[in-house]
Design a protein around this motif. Structure first.
Motif, PDB file in Angstrom:
ATOM      1  N   ILE A  40     -15.925   1.947   6.696  1.00 48.93           N
ATOM      2  CA  ILE A  40     -16.265   2.572   5.344  1.00 48.93           C
ATOM      3  C   ILE A  40     -14.957   2.485   4.207  1.00 48.93           C
ATOM      4  O   ILE A  40     -15.969   3.225   3.101  1.00 48.93           O
ATOM      5  N   SER A  41     -13.723   3.184   4.999  1.00 45.77           N
ATOM      6  CA  SER A  41     -12.826   3.055   3.864  1.00 45.77           C
ATOM      7  C   SER A  41     -12.551   1.715   2.945  1.00 45.77           C
ATOM      8  O   SER A  41     -11.533   1.909   1.842  1.00 45.77           O
ATOM      9  N   GLU A  42     -13.356   1.260   2.819  1.00 46.92           N
ATOM     10  CA  GLU A  42     -13.240  -0.644   2.339  1.00 46.92           C
ATOM     11  C   GLU A  42     -13.708   0.152   1.017  1.00 46.92           C
ATOM     12  O   GLU A  42     -12.851  -0.755   0.019  1.00 46.92           O
ATOM     13  N   LYS A  43     -14.259   1.100   1.530  1.00 49.13           N
ATOM     14  CA  LYS A  43     -14.813   1.389  -0.232  1.00 49.13           C
ATOM     15  C   LYS A  43     -13.630   2.871  -1.031  1.00 49.13           C
ATOM     16  O   LYS A  43     -12.975   2.590  -1.759  1.00 49.13           O
ATOM     17  N   LEU A  44     -12.559   3.136  -0.045  1.00 50.63           N
ATOM     18  CA  LEU A  44     -12.083   4.059  -0.690  1.00 50.63           C
ATOM     19  C   LEU A  44     -11.244   2.952  -1.041  1.00 50.63           C
ATOM     20  O   LEU A  44     -10.366   3.487  -2.005  1.00 50.63           O
ATOM     21  N   PHE A  45     -10.497   2.481  -0.341  1.00 44.27           N
ATOM     22  CA  PHE A  45      -9.572   1.341  -0.511  1.00 44.27           C
ATOM     23  C   PHE A  45      -9.259   0.891  -2.494  1.00 44.27           C
ATOM     24  O   PHE A  45      -8.865   0.184  -3.597  1.00 44.27           O
ATOM     25  N   MET A  46     -11.339   0.685  -2.451  1.00 43.60           N
ATOM     26  CA  MET A  46     -11.596   0.213  -3.905  1.00 43.60           C
ATOM     27  C   MET A  46     -11.259   0.615  -4.873  1.00 43.60           C
ATOM     28  O   MET A  46     -10.914   0.579  -6.117  1.00 43.60           O
ATOM     29  N   GLY A  47     -11.530   2.014  -4.709  1.00 39.69           N
ATOM     30  CA  GLY A  47     -11.735   2.967  -5.296  1.00 39.69           C
ATOM     31  C   GLY A  47     -10.122   3.038  -5.859  1.00 39.69           C
ATOM     32  O   GLY A  47      -9.615   3.284  -6.990  1.00 39.69           O
ATOM     33  N   ALA A  48      -9.438   3.169  -5.052  1.00 35.07           N
ATOM     34  CA  ALA A  48      -7.840   3.490  -5.028  1.00 35.07           C
ATOM     35  C   ALA A  48      -7.216   1.998  -5.915  1.00 35.07           C
ATOM     36  O   ALA A  48      -6.015   2.467  -6.724  1.00 35.07           O
ATOM     37  N   LYS A  49      -7.335   1.155  -5.881  1.00 38.22           N
ATOM     38  CA  LYS A  49      -7.333  -0.118  -6.160  1.00 38.22           C
ATOM     39  C   LYS A  49      -7.712  -0.630  -7.894  1.00 38.22           C
ATOM     40  O   LYS A  49      -6.578  -1.248  -8.325  1.00 38.22           O
ATOM     41  N   LEU A  50      -9.031   0.140  -7.640  1.00 40.06           N
ATOM     42  CA  LEU A  50      -9.008  -0.271  -9.580  1.00 40.06           C
ATOM     43  C   LEU A  50      -8.351   0.920 -10.282  1.00 40.06           C
ATOM     44  O   LEU A  50      -7.856   1.218 -11.940  1.00 40.06           O
ATOM     45  N   SER A  51      -7.777   2.468  -9.749  1.00 41.18           N
ATOM     46  CA  SER A  51      -7.652   3.283 -10.185  1.00 41.18           C
ATOM     47  C   SER A  51      -5.322   3.172 -10.586  1.00 41.18           C
ATOM     48  O   SER A  51      -5.198   4.149 -11.145  1.00 41.18           O
ATOM     49  N   SER A  52      -4.970   2.064  -9.535  1.00 39.33           N
ATOM     50  CA  SER A  52      -3.491   2.349  -9.317  1.00 39.33           C
ATOM     51  C   SER A  52      -2.754   1.468  -9.396  1.00 39.33           C
ATOM     52  O   SER A  52      -2.785  -0.125  -9.246  1.00 39.33           O
TER      53      SER A  52
END
Length: 469
Positions: free
Chosen positions: A399-411
């Motif tokens: 599920i943390s693939e979505k967490l990764f996507m959110g972080a990648k787009l914001s950092s």
């Protein structure tokens, strides 16, 4: 244990006493379910679990000193035993009976996050004046609460019982057993949304705790939680509020965080237009811990603990293993928050990390039981992590693939993703430097304790060599 003979136990739980010839009529000394913890004259409970069936250990428990057994199938033992249709329901009935036989006050603590820390703060405060029994570890569910009750001794004056649930109806069962005199609810978050569907569902389920509380008791709620502030009256009881809002009866003001060392604040008490305050320097990290401490302040006030004693208790609290546990190694400072995770607690942990000096690394994993909006919550936490100016964010889990996507787009800094803990451990050293502060946080089922152990046992890293002029 008071009046708990084998025959009385059979009567209480609606079971049948078997092997009557072995019954001495004596009271059992304790109630246990682990054959390794059998004590003389105890009652051994046969629990059929995923990996082991307690019925298979009954004979050994008796040989080791158990007076009797509670079972849901016939067993061969040289002791009397109570045969019931459901061991779990029998345990609930027995715990309810035992609690009602005790002359004791009970503080029931529930909420989506912060239950265990609040339990520790409340216990520390109340122990300044009373003999207090508390929930051990996280034994807060349908099995944990009854065994917490069984461990109460007759000379205890107050029991602080943590109460956790994952579905509707469970809190009603826990409340019927615990019969709380004081109820503390820390917050209504996003835990266990698979069953509760929404925060309104969580509110409905958590407030089942009121079903069996003392009608002359106290209800203590978080004023900073919009769902809890909607509660105006509980069966004639007017709630008392704690938190950061100045309208609270117990309010924290002028909060100053000192990294890993401490957090200080003024505890302000308002009652009938009056105002009293005292200053606290508490040896824990995080503003969110101050909110939990203010719940304990209000409990202390309700139990007439002097203010200076409340202050002293909070200034000497001890951290909880696996929850913001600080570990110093030769390489890193590790914030071990691997026990559990929800969107709100994940953000609180990130808040702690982003305030430290030096390089900041977050190793984050799946948050379980968030229901149909799980991916959305993971993405939003990822965005929060990405915007927090962390040097490295490592996301682990399906599920943390979505967490990764959110972080990648914001950092613009390093953000990496691994599907499993094993995959991450193989490459983790390449993202770390000596002196890093590393946050480790995920739901317990992700087994991030393995990540903590890996970090603790890594060979010493060399200091980064200074660049030549």
């Amino acid at each position: 244990m008071k009046n708990l003979t084998m025959q009385n136990i059979a009567d209480i739980v609606g079971g049948k006493l078997m092997n009557v010839r072995y019954d001495t009529g004596a009271e059992v000394s304790a109630v246990v379910s682990d054959s390794r913890k059998v004590v003389n004259d105890c009652l051994f409970i046969c629990i059929a679990g995923e990996h082991a069936d307690g019925h298979d250990f009954a004979a050994q428990a008796v040989a080791d000193g158990a007076m009797g057994v509670l079972a849901e199938k016939k067993i061969s033992v040289r002791a009397s035993y109570v045969l019931v249709e459901s061991v779990q329901e029998a345990v609930w009935k027995l715990a309810e009976h035992y609690r009602r036989s005790l002359n004791i006050k009970v503080v029931g603590i529930t909420g989506s996050v912060g239950k265990t820390s609040t339990k520790e703060f409340v216990t520390a405060v109340l122990r300044k004046k009373y003999r207090v029994h508390k929930t051990r570890g996280n034994l807060n569910n349908n099995w944990g609460v009854p065994f917490t009750i069984f461990e109460i001794e007759e000379n205890d004056q107050i029991a602080v019982i943590e109460m956790g649930i994952s579905d509707f109806g469970e809190m009603d069962i826990l409340s019927r057993m615990a019969r709380p005199d004081v109820v503390v609810i820390t917050n209504i978050g996003q835990s266990h949304l698979e069953n509760f569907k929404s925060r309104d569902g969580i509110l409905k389920a958590k407030t089942e705790i009121f079903n069996y509380m003392d009608p002359n008791g106290h209800v203590i709620l978080n004023i900073d939680d919009d769902k809890l502030t909607s509660i105006k009256n509980v069966n004639g009881i007017r709630p008392e509020f704690f938190g950061f809002n100045k309208a609270a009866a117990a309010c924290a003001e002028r909060v100053v965080e000192h990294g890993f060392d401490s957090v200080e604040f003024d505890a302000v008490l308002r009652d009938r237009g009056g105002r009293m305050s005292f200053h606290v320097n508490m040896p824990v990290m995080g503003r969110h811990m101050v909110g939990n401490a203010m719940a304990a302040v209000q409990v202390g006030v309700d139990f007439n603990v002097p203010m200076l004693e409340i202050k002293d208790a909070l200034e000497h609290v001890v951290g909880v293993q696996g929850r913001n546990n600080l570990i110093e190694t030769e390489n890193f400072t590790i914030i071990d928050d691997s026990y559990n995770a929800s969107p709100s607690s994940m953000k609180s942990a990130i808040d702690i990390l982003k305030r430290v000096e030096g390089r900041k690394v977050a190793i984050l994993g799946d948050m379980f039981e968030l229901g149909e909006n799980s991916e959305k919550y993971h993405f939003r936490v990822g965005q929060y992590a990405g915007k927090s100016e962390l040097d490295v964010v490592i996301c682990i889990g399906e599920i943390s693939e979505k967490l990764f996507m959110g972080a990648k787009l914001s950092s613009d800094n390093t953000v990496e993703y691994f599907r499993t803990v094993d995959d991450a451990l193989d490459l983790l050293p390449g993202f770390l430097e000596k002196g890093d502060t590393v946050l480790v946080k995920a739901s317990n089922g992700m087994h991030f304790n393995r990540v903590v152990e890996f970090l603790k046992n890594m060979p010493a890293l060399l200091e980064e060599s200074a660049e030549d002029d």
